[in-house]
Design a protein around this motif. Structure first.
Motif, short mmCIF file in Angstrom:
data_model
loop_
_atom_site.label_atom_id
_atom_site.label_comp_id
_atom_site.label_asym_id
_atom_site.label_seq_id
_atom_site.Cartn_x
_atom_site.Cartn_y
_atom_site.Cartn_z
N LEU A 21 0.88 -1.17 0.00
CA LEU A 21 0.00 0.00 0.00
C LEU A 21 0.92 1.22 0.00
CD1 LEU A 21 -2.87 1.01 0.03
CD2 LEU A 21 -2.94 0.60 2.48
N ASP A 22 1.26 1.66 -1.20
CA ASP A 22 2.28 2.71 -1.34
C ASP A 22 1.85 3.76 -2.35
OD1 ASP A 22 2.62 1.45 -3.81
OD2 ASP A 22 4.54 0.55 -3.30
N THR A 23 2.80 4.56 -2.78
CA THR A 23 2.54 5.66 -3.71
C THR A 23 1.83 5.18 -4.98
OG1 THR A 23 4.57 6.68 -2.92
CG2 THR A 23 3.64 7.58 -4.93
N LEU A 24 2.24 4.02 -5.47
CA LEU A 24 1.69 3.52 -6.73
C LEU A 24 0.31 2.89 -6.58
CD1 LEU A 24 4.92 1.87 -8.17
CD2 LEU A 24 3.95 4.11 -8.73
N THR A 25 -0.03 2.41 -5.39
CA THR A 25 -1.27 1.64 -5.22
C THR A 25 -2.31 2.32 -4.34
OG1 THR A 25 -0.34 0.44 -3.34
CG2 THR A 25 -0.03 -0.53 -5.54
N ASP A 52 2.15 -6.14 3.08
CA ASP A 52 3.48 -6.24 3.68
C ASP A 52 4.18 -4.89 3.85
OD1 ASP A 52 4.02 -5.84 0.98
OD2 ASP A 52 4.79 -7.85 0.67
N TYR A 53 3.54 -3.81 3.36
CA TYR A 53 4.16 -2.49 3.48
C TYR A 53 3.09 -1.42 3.36
CZ TYR A 53 6.96 1.59 2.19
OH TYR A 53 7.52 2.84 2.15
N VAL A 54 3.17 -0.39 4.20
CA VAL A 54 2.26 0.76 4.11
C VAL A 54 3.11 2.03 4.16
CG1 VAL A 54 0.36 2.02 5.18
CG2 VAL A 54 0.37 -0.48 5.25
N SER A 55 2.97 2.86 3.13
CA SER A 55 3.69 4.14 3.09
C SER A 55 2.78 5.25 3.61
CB SER A 55 4.11 4.46 1.65
OG SER A 55 2.97 4.86 0.90
N SER A 56 3.30 6.46 3.63
CA SER A 56 2.48 7.60 4.06
C SER A 56 1.29 7.80 3.13
CB SER A 56 3.33 8.87 4.13
OG SER A 56 3.88 9.16 2.87
N PHE A 57 1.44 7.47 1.86
CA PHE A 57 0.30 7.56 0.93
C PHE A 57 -0.78 6.56 1.30
CE2 PHE A 57 3.45 9.77 -1.60
CZ PHE A 57 2.71 10.78 -2.18
N GLY A 58 -0.36 5.36 1.71
CA GLY A 58 -1.32 4.35 2.15
C GLY A 58 -2.04 4.80 3.41
N LEU A 59 -1.30 5.38 4.35
CA LEU A 59 -1.91 5.90 5.58
C LEU A 59 -2.92 7.00 5.24
CD1 LEU A 59 1.18 6.13 7.94
CD2 LEU A 59 -0.68 4.45 8.04
N ARG A 60 -2.57 7.86 4.31
CA ARG A 60 -3.47 8.93 3.90
C ARG A 60 -4.78 8.35 3.36
NH1 ARG A 60 -4.84 11.19 -0.83
NH2 ARG A 60 -5.41 13.40 -0.86
N SER A 61 -4.70 7.31 2.55
CA SER A 61 -5.90 6.68 2.01
C SER A 61 -6.77 6.10 3.12
CB SER A 61 -5.53 5.57 1.01
OG SER A 61 -4.96 6.13 -0.14
N LEU A 62 -6.15 5.47 4.09
CA LEU A 62 -6.90 4.92 5.22
C LEU A 62 -7.61 6.03 6.00
CD1 LEU A 62 -4.33 2.30 6.54
CD2 LEU A 62 -6.53 1.81 5.43
N LEU A 63 -6.91 7.13 6.20
CA LEU A 63 -7.50 8.25 6.93
C LEU A 63 -8.68 8.86 6.17
CD1 LEU A 63 -7.37 10.14 9.36
CD2 LEU A 63 -5.73 11.53 8.08
#
Length: 122
Positions: A21-25, A52-63
């Motif tokens: 869950l990163d910049t690309l996804t 297996d990985y969460v970036s700040s972009f992934g966190l933003r999507s969750l929020l």
């Protein structure tokens, strides 16, 4: 790469996510969840076991999804995150914002308890 599949159980939509869950996804993840926010009416659970990985972009999507769910009073629960993803959620303060359950059974029990308490007269 991120793979998403949906299932339904006990009135809840369960999104099974696999990959990073990163910049690309993150955008496709957010779009997928947003569709459930807009068309669904029950709880939304996200199976994080295969993330297996969460970036700040992934966190933003969750929020963003958590904020969209809040006005409807619908439950939004992440479940089964691995140790490293759970640590990212903890360090970022997301455990205070988003419900996280250690298993699918716990998440389903949580929504069942909420449904029972909603039915109780005041």
């Amino acid at each position: 790469m991120l793979e998403l599949a949906d299932s339904f159980e006990n009135g809840a939509t369960i999104v099974h996510a696999s990959g990073k869950l990163d910049t690309l996804t993150a955008k496709s993840f957010e779009t997928h969840l947003r569709a459930h926010v807009e068309t669904g009416s029950g709880p939304l659970l996200v199976d994080m076991q295969a993330i297996d990985y969460v970036s700040s972009f992934g966190l933003r999507s969750l929020l963003i999804i958590a904020k969209q769910m809040a006005p409807y009073g619908r439950k939004f629960i992440l479940f089964s995150p691995n140790t490293s993803v759970l640590e990212v959620l903890r360090v970022s303060g997301f455990l205070r914002i988003i419900s996280v359950a250690d298993s699918k059974a716990t998440a389903l029990a949580d929504i069942s308890e909420a449904a029972v308490s909603d039915e109780q007269p005041n």
